[in-house]
Design a protein around this motif. Structure first.
Motif, PDB file in Angstrom:
ATOM      1  N   SER A 258       4.073  -5.028  10.921  1.00 23.85           N
ATOM      2  CA  SER A 258       3.881  -3.790  10.155  1.00 23.85           C
ATOM      3  C   SER A 258       2.905  -4.034   9.012  1.00 23.85           C
ATOM      4  O   SER A 258       2.963  -5.069   8.348  1.00 23.85           O
ATOM      5  CB  SER A 258       5.217  -3.317   9.565  1.00 23.85           C
ATOM      6  N   TRP A 259       2.061  -3.049   8.765  1.00 27.27           N
ATOM      7  CA  TRP A 259       1.058  -3.157   7.695  1.00 27.27           C
ATOM      8  C   TRP A 259       1.712  -2.875   6.347  1.00 27.27           C
ATOM      9  O   TRP A 259       2.435  -1.888   6.194  1.00 27.27           O
ATOM     10  CB  TRP A 259      -0.054  -2.144   7.945  1.00 27.27           C
ATOM     11  N   PHE A 260       1.478  -3.748   5.366  1.00 23.27           N
ATOM     12  CA  PHE A 260       1.928  -3.459   4.001  1.00 23.27           C
ATOM     13  C   PHE A 260       0.989  -4.134   3.009  1.00 23.27           C
ATOM     14  O   PHE A 260       0.257  -5.074   3.354  1.00 23.27           O
ATOM     15  CB  PHE A 260       3.382  -3.903   3.766  1.00 23.27           C
ATOM     16  N   THR A 261       1.012  -3.616   1.795  1.00 18.76           N
ATOM     17  CA  THR A 261       0.260  -4.255   0.717  1.00 18.76           C
ATOM     18  C   THR A 261       1.094  -4.173  -0.561  1.00 18.76           C
ATOM     19  O   THR A 261       1.935  -3.271  -0.690  1.00 18.76           O
ATOM     20  CB  THR A 261      -1.118  -3.593   0.528  1.00 18.76           C
ATOM     21  N   GLU A 262       0.871  -5.108  -1.457  1.00 13.02           N
ATOM     22  CA  GLU A 262       1.577  -5.085  -2.734  1.00 13.02           C
ATOM     23  C   GLU A 262       0.574  -4.767  -3.838  1.00 13.02           C
ATOM     24  O   GLU A 262      -0.499  -5.369  -3.894  1.00 13.02           O
ATOM     25  CB  GLU A 262       2.254  -6.426  -2.991  1.00 13.02           C
ATOM     26  N   GLU A 263       0.948  -3.813  -4.706  1.00 12.50           N
ATOM     27  CA  GLU A 263       0.056  -3.334  -5.753  1.00 12.50           C
ATOM     28  C   GLU A 263       0.811  -3.294  -7.076  1.00 12.50           C
ATOM     29  O   GLU A 263       2.040  -3.187  -7.088  1.00 12.50           O
ATOM     30  CB  GLU A 263      -0.385  -1.891  -5.442  1.00 12.50           C
ATOM     31  N   THR A 264       0.049  -3.325  -8.159  1.00 12.07           N
ATOM     32  CA  THR A 264       0.695  -3.109  -9.455  1.00 12.07           C
ATOM     33  C   THR A 264       0.181  -1.836 -10.133  1.00 12.07           C
ATOM     34  O   THR A 264       0.746  -1.400 -11.127  1.00 12.07           O
ATOM     35  CB  THR A 264       0.461  -4.313 -10.409  1.00 12.07           C
ATOM     36  N   THR A 265      -0.899  -1.242  -9.582  1.00 15.47           N
ATOM     37  CA  THR A 265      -1.484  -0.044 -10.213  1.00 15.47           C
ATOM     38  C   THR A 265      -1.240   1.178  -9.339  1.00 15.47           C
ATOM     39  O   THR A 265      -1.783   1.279  -8.229  1.00 15.47           O
ATOM     40  CB  THR A 265      -3.006  -0.244 -10.411  1.00 15.47           C
ATOM     41  N   LEU A 266      -0.445   2.111  -9.831  1.00 17.23           N
ATOM     42  CA  LEU A 266      -0.098   3.295  -9.041  1.00 17.23           C
ATOM     43  C   LEU A 266      -1.309   4.199  -8.820  1.00 17.23           C
ATOM     44  O   LEU A 266      -1.509   4.707  -7.704  1.00 17.23           O
ATOM     45  CB  LEU A 266       1.028   4.070  -9.753  1.00 17.23           C
ATOM     46  N   ASP A 267      -2.123   4.394  -9.843  1.00 19.39           N
ATOM     47  CA  ASP A 267      -3.239   5.349  -9.723  1.00 19.39           C
ATOM     48  C   ASP A 267      -4.221   4.967  -8.621  1.00 19.39           C
ATOM     49  O   ASP A 267      -4.907   5.814  -8.070  1.00 19.39           O
ATOM     50  CB  ASP A 267      -3.986   5.473 -11.065  1.00 19.39           C
ATOM     51  N   ARG A 268      -4.294   3.676  -8.310  1.00 22.95           N
ATOM     52  CA  ARG A 268      -5.202   3.241  -7.248  1.00 22.95           C
ATOM     53  C   ARG A 268      -4.703   3.686  -5.874  1.00 22.95           C
ATOM     54  O   ARG A 268      -5.475   3.892  -4.939  1.00 22.95           O
ATOM     55  CB  ARG A 268      -5.310   1.711  -7.295  1.00 22.95           C
TER      56      ARG A 268
ATOM     57  N   ARG B  70       1.836   2.591   7.187  1.00 25.76           N
ATOM     58  CA  ARG B  70       1.282   1.673   6.180  1.00 25.76           C
ATOM     59  C   ARG B  70       2.110   1.802   4.918  1.00 25.76           C
ATOM     60  O   ARG B  70       2.252   2.899   4.386  1.00 25.76           O
ATOM     61  CB  ARG B  70      -0.176   2.023   5.887  1.00 25.76           C
ATOM     62  N   MET B  71       2.675   0.686   4.466  1.00 27.57           N
ATOM     63  CA  MET B  71       3.541   0.716   3.282  1.00 27.57           C
ATOM     64  C   MET B  71       2.830   0.067   2.094  1.00 27.57           C
ATOM     65  O   MET B  71       2.327  -1.053   2.206  1.00 27.57           O
ATOM     66  CB  MET B  71       4.854  -0.007   3.572  1.00 27.57           C
ATOM     67  N   TYR B  72       2.817   0.795   0.983  1.00 27.70           N
ATOM     68  CA  TYR B  72       2.207   0.303  -0.260  1.00 27.70           C
ATOM     69  C   TYR B  72       3.354   0.069  -1.239  1.00 27.70           C
ATOM     70  O   TYR B  72       4.004   1.022  -1.667  1.00 27.70           O
ATOM     71  CB  TYR B  72       1.264   1.354  -0.840  1.00 27.70           C
TER      72      TYR B  72
ATOM     73  N   LYS C  33       0.957   6.911   5.535  1.00 21.57           N
ATOM     74  CA  LYS C  33       0.814   5.942   4.446  1.00 21.57           C
ATOM     75  C   LYS C  33       1.847   6.292   3.381  1.00 21.57           C
ATOM     76  O   LYS C  33       1.811   7.414   2.844  1.00 21.57           O
ATOM     77  CB  LYS C  33      -0.593   6.021   3.861  1.00 21.57           C
ATOM     78  N   ILE C  34       2.720   5.353   3.112  1.00 22.34           N
ATOM     79  CA  ILE C  34       3.844   5.627   2.201  1.00 22.34           C
ATOM     80  C   ILE C  34       3.823   4.628   1.056  1.00 22.34           C
ATOM     81  O   ILE C  34       3.863   3.405   1.277  1.00 22.34           O
ATOM     82  CB  ILE C  34       5.197   5.524   2.951  1.00 22.34           C
ATOM     83  N   ALA C  35       3.798   5.134  -0.171  1.00 21.98           N
ATOM     84  CA  ALA C  35       3.899   4.259  -1.345  1.00 21.98           C
ATOM     85  C   ALA C  35       5.343   4.250  -1.822  1.00 21.98           C
ATOM     86  O   ALA C  35       5.946   5.313  -1.993  1.00 21.98           O
ATOM     87  CB  ALA C  35       2.994   4.761  -2.454  1.00 21.98           C
ATOM     88  N   MET C  36       5.912   3.056  -1.993  1.00 28.30           N
ATOM     89  CA  MET C  36       7.234   2.930  -2.611  1.00 28.30           C
ATOM     90  C   MET C  36       6.995   2.335  -3.996  1.00 28.30           C
ATOM     91  O   MET C  36       6.323   1.299  -4.125  1.00 28.30           O
ATOM     92  CB  MET C  36       8.144   2.034  -1.785  1.00 28.30           C
TER      93      MET C  36
ATOM     94  N   SER D 103      16.186  -0.189   2.760  1.00 23.41           N
ATOM     95  CA  SER D 103      16.580   0.435   4.031  1.00 23.41           C
ATOM     96  C   SER D 103      15.427   1.245   4.617  1.00 23.41           C
ATOM     97  O   SER D 103      15.204   1.233   5.833  1.00 23.41           O
ATOM     98  CB  SER D 103      17.797   1.346   3.819  1.00 23.41           C
ATOM     99  N   LEU D 104      14.686   1.940   3.752  1.00 26.48           N
ATOM    100  CA  LEU D 104      13.577   2.764   4.243  1.00 26.48           C
ATOM    101  C   LEU D 104      12.483   1.898   4.879  1.00 26.48           C
ATOM    102  O   LEU D 104      11.911   2.263   5.915  1.00 26.48           O
ATOM    103  CB  LEU D 104      13.008   3.603   3.084  1.00 26.48           C
ATOM    104  N   ALA D 105      12.197   0.746   4.276  1.00 23.71           N
ATOM    105  CA  ALA D 105      11.172  -0.145   4.838  1.00 23.71           C
ATOM    106  C   ALA D 105      11.583  -0.602   6.245  1.00 23.71           C
ATOM    107  O   ALA D 105      10.759  -0.644   7.169  1.00 23.71           O
ATOM    108  CB  ALA D 105      10.954  -1.346   3.922  1.00 23.71           C
ATOM    109  N   TYR D 106      12.870  -0.941   6.412  1.00 32.12           N
ATOM    110  CA  TYR D 106      13.337  -1.318   7.757  1.00 32.12           C
ATOM    111  C   TYR D 106      13.097  -0.193   8.758  1.00 32.12           C
ATOM    112  O   TYR D 106      12.628  -0.421   9.876  1.00 32.12           O
ATOM    113  CB  TYR D 106      14.841  -1.629   7.732  1.00 32.12           C
ATOM    114  N   LEU D 107      13.422   1.038   8.366  1.00 35.10           N
ATOM    115  CA  LEU D 107      13.272   2.159   9.305  1.00 35.10           C
ATOM    116  C   LEU D 107      11.799   2.461   9.580  1.00 35.10           C
ATOM    117  O   LEU D 107      11.413   2.694  10.720  1.00 35.10           O
ATOM    118  CB  LEU D 107      13.972   3.412   8.775  1.00 35.10           C
TER     119      LEU D 107
END
Ligand code: CP
Length: 307
Positions: free
Chosen positions: A206-216, A182-184, A155-158, A170-174
């Motif tokens: 590929s699994w991904f989600t979009e967030e605005t709160t880092l602490d979550r 899982r990309m956050y 699970k990787i948060a960008m 580039s990292l998301a493509y790889l």
């Protein structure tokens, strides 16, 4: 394995990525032994139209560690004949007569592709504006592989400037090539990941989600990939820049929320988005990540120059 140009992350398949990891590990041992002179007849040009510390110096150090030689100009936009109106294509054609490989950084998306279209010698995209930075993504993956041992299932948060950050693109493509990653994507609305990447991830399943709160997100992820809000990409939209900077700062409080075995990465340079106090924590992997750039770029050069 054959590689001609390094233009975009999508061009790398898993066998090539694993091969580069193996060669990079060998390069690490080679550097510890003092390097080699095997590439003494090879010449590399670094052609940088934008500033750089890590990419340029690590490519140049990589070539020197391999025994090769390097020619360069401190600022290609100012000190090459582009300043007199020469086209990029003509510059590349001319450099083809002098060197065996060209490392190119430019502020415009697609420049590396244009260069490769007229180049017999390998072109390495060292960052094309808000486009891509494939050698950075390879060293990022190598760092995750070294630090955690596996990439599948992570699970990787960008975090931060995902709209203008070529490294995260580039990292998301790889990452989309690995199993069950899982990309956050954590960003304010103005800086959210661009639709072309999200569409690519949807197509690949590929699994991904979009967030605005880092602490979550922090307690869930194995990798926190922090990025700088890039002031230089905002032009005269100073208000937009000011509204986006400083939203996500990794500090002692963030460390308390993170898993004990997670890592923090950053392509660097960093400004305020990672507090200096974090550097002492063993989860801070960004300086080790920058050093891995040397080994991965040595690996890329050996593969590119092997045919
Ligand atoms: N990560 C990176 O591209 O750093 P530089 O801009 O210093 O090369």
């Amino acid at each position: 394995m054959e590689l001609h140009h390094v233009i975009e992350a999508q061009q790398f398949d898993l066998p090539m990525i694993h091969h580069l990891f193996e060669v990079a590990a060998e390069m690490e041992k080679l550097v510890a032994r003092g390097g080699t002179d095997e590439y003494r007849h090879r010449l590399m040009a670094t052609l940088f139209y934008e500033p750089s510390t890590r990419t340029r110096f690590s490519f140049e150090a990589a070539m020197h560690r391999l025994g090769g030689r390097v020619i360069s100009t401190e600022n290609a936009a100012e000190f090459s004949s582009v300043a007199k109106g020469e086209t990029l294509e003509d510059t590349i054609r001319i450099m083809n007569g002098y060197v065996d490989v060209i490392v190119l950084r430019h502020s415009e998306v697609g420049t590396a592709k244009r260069a490769a279209a007229v180049s017999r010698v390998p072109i390495i995209n060292a960052g094309d504006g808000v486009g891509q930075h494939p050698s950075q993504a390879l060293l990022d993956l190598y760092t995750i592989h070294k630090e955690i041992g596996s990439i599948d299932g992570l699970k990787i948060a960008m975090v931060g400037d995902l709209a203008q950050g070529r490294t995260v693109r580039s990292l998301a493509y790889l990452l989309s090539k690995f199993k069950d990653t899982r990309m956050y994507f954590v960003a304010p609305p103005l800086l959210k990941m661009k639709e072309d990447i999200l569409e690519h991830l949807r197509e690949r399943g590929s699994w991904f989600t979009e967030e605005t709160t880092l602490d979550r997100v922090l307690p869930e992820v194995d990798v926190v990939y922090q990025t700088r809000v890039q002031k230089e990409r905002f032009g005269d939209r100073i208000g937009d820049y000011e509204s986006c900077r400083g939203i996500y700062i990794i500090n002692q409080d963030s460390l308390r929320l993170m898993k004990s075995n997670a890592i923090i990465m950053h392509p660097l340079p960093r400004l305020e988005e990672i507090a200096m106090e974090v550097d002492q924590d063993r989860r801070a992997a960004y300086f080790r990540q920058a050093q891995n750039g040397l080994f991965v770029r040595m690996a890329l050069l050996t593969v590119l120059l092997s045919h």
